[in-house]
Design an enzyme around this catalytic site. Structure first.
Site, PDB file in Angstrom:
ATOM      1  N   GLY A   8      31.445  36.649  36.116  1.00 15.23           N
ATOM      2  CA  GLY A   8      33.340  36.868  36.539  1.00 15.23           C
ATOM      3  C   GLY A   8      33.601  35.499  36.762  1.00 15.23           C
ATOM      4  O   GLY A   8      33.275  34.864  37.366  1.00 15.23           O
ATOM      5  N   THR A  33      34.185  34.043  30.096  1.00 19.26           N
ATOM      6  CA  THR A  33      35.113  33.009  29.551  1.00 19.26           C
ATOM      7  C   THR A  33      35.262  33.186  28.225  1.00 19.26           C
ATOM      8  O   THR A  33      35.133  33.330  27.696  1.00 19.26           O
ATOM      9  CB  THR A  33      34.645  31.199  30.204  1.00 19.26           C
ATOM     10  N   SER A 124      31.245  40.352  50.102  1.00 17.91           N
ATOM     11  CA  SER A 124      32.502  40.227  50.836  1.00 17.91           C
ATOM     12  C   SER A 124      32.571  40.540  52.226  1.00 17.91           C
ATOM     13  O   SER A 124      31.745  41.065  52.938  1.00 17.91           O
ATOM     14  CB  SER A 124      33.629  41.409  50.444  1.00 17.91           C
ATOM     15  N   TYR A 138      36.361  49.921  47.546  1.00 18.04           N
ATOM     16  CA  TYR A 138      35.543  48.041  47.226  1.00 18.04           C
ATOM     17  C   TYR A 138      34.386  48.246  48.544  1.00 18.04           C
ATOM     18  O   TYR A 138      33.734  47.783  48.438  1.00 18.04           O
ATOM     19  CB  TYR A 138      36.777  47.658  47.885  1.00 18.04           C
ATOM     20  N   ALA A 140      32.719  49.672  50.370  1.00 23.88           N
ATOM     21  CA  ALA A 140      31.461  50.137  50.604  1.00 23.88           C
ATOM     22  C   ALA A 140      30.584  49.446  49.348  1.00 23.88           C
ATOM     23  O   ALA A 140      29.223  49.199  49.105  1.00 23.88           O
ATOM     24  CB  ALA A 140      31.755  52.069  49.860  1.00 23.88           C
ATOM     25  N   LYS A 142      30.990  46.750  48.565  1.00 26.41           N
ATOM     26  CA  LYS A 142      30.532  45.128  48.843  1.00 26.41           C
ATOM     27  C   LYS A 142      29.570  45.239  49.531  1.00 26.41           C
ATOM     28  O   LYS A 142      27.800  44.572  50.098  1.00 26.41           O
ATOM     29  CB  LYS A 142      31.485  44.271  48.983  1.00 26.41           C
TER      30      LYS A 142
END
Length: 232
Positions: A8, A33, A124, A138, A140, A142
């Site tokens: 990422g 990228t 997070s 989301y 869960a 993290k």
């Protein structure tokens, strides 16, 4: 030179982390990228393909894995059953399962070489505090990442394999911008004692430290970067 696989890395926290690591003299193998390695983590075969390509690019040895790739997509509770389940499984695959696969491959790699290595997982604040009613999946994913990090730290410290996690709160990335706009930015900012969301560079500083400098005794640590909006 330290060879680091960073997922990422195209924007936000990932892009800032890539710069911070390169400035520290590390060799960064990016994902997503223009100069990095493409991989769609919604595809079950993508993590293994990414690892193999990164290993080849690194000359056969990767020293650090940083799992940063992830999605933040709403999944309303009143969606159709099949759509809700598909949304849940997509987020779990991209955010947690792909990271777990890469962690496994990294550990096996270091074991085969008889050396140590480091894993840094970008989780997070939601792992501890939870998230909105449309983002169970989301939070869960993290929380799973944090538990996985701690399990790796406990299981492989004796082999010199260290694992850390970072739990950012709102960070000024594309995902956070959209979320702030949709849920009333001023109200959410009022919940952050620092008075602002984090800059990606602030998270990158923590990631660089854990990847390159943190003492071994810190393995298993979870670092919060959330402006005191959630303290443990």
């Amino acid at each position: 030179m330290t060879h680091i696989l960073l997922t990422g890395s195209s924007r936000g926290i990932g892009a800032a982390t890539a710069v911070a690591l390169a400035d520290a003299g590390a060799s960064v193998i990016g994902h997503g990228t223009a100069s990095g390695i493409p991989a769609d983590f919604a595809d079950p075969g993508a993590p293994a393909a990414l690892w193999a390509a990164a290993l080849d690019r690194a000359g056969g040895a990767i020293d650090v894995l940083i799992n940063n790739a992830g999605v933040f997509e709403a999944n309303p509770i009143d969606a159709e059953d099949a759509a809700w389940l598909a949304g849940w499984e997509r987020t779990m695959r991209i955010n947690l399962t792909a990271s777990a696969e890469l962690c496994r491959l990294a550990i096996l790699h270091w074991q085969s070489r008889g050396c140590g290595g480091r894993i840094v997982n970008i989780a997070s604040r939601a792992a501890y505090r939870g998230d909105s009613p449309a983002h169970w999946h989301y939070a869960a994913s993290k929380a799973g990442m944090v538990a996985m990090t701690k399990s790796i730290a406990r299981g492989y410290a004796g082999q010199g394999i260290l694992a850390f996690a970072i739990c950012p709160g709102f960070t000024m990335t594309g995902m956070a911008d959209d979320y702030l706009a949709s849920r009333g930015g001023d109200k959410l900012l009022a919940d952050i004692p620092l008075g602002r969301v984090a800059d990606p560079h602030e998270v990158a500083v923590a990631a660089r430290f854990l990847a390159l400098e943190a003492p071994a005794s810190m393995t298993g640590a979870v670092i919060d970067v959330n402006g005191a909006s959630y303290v443990r």
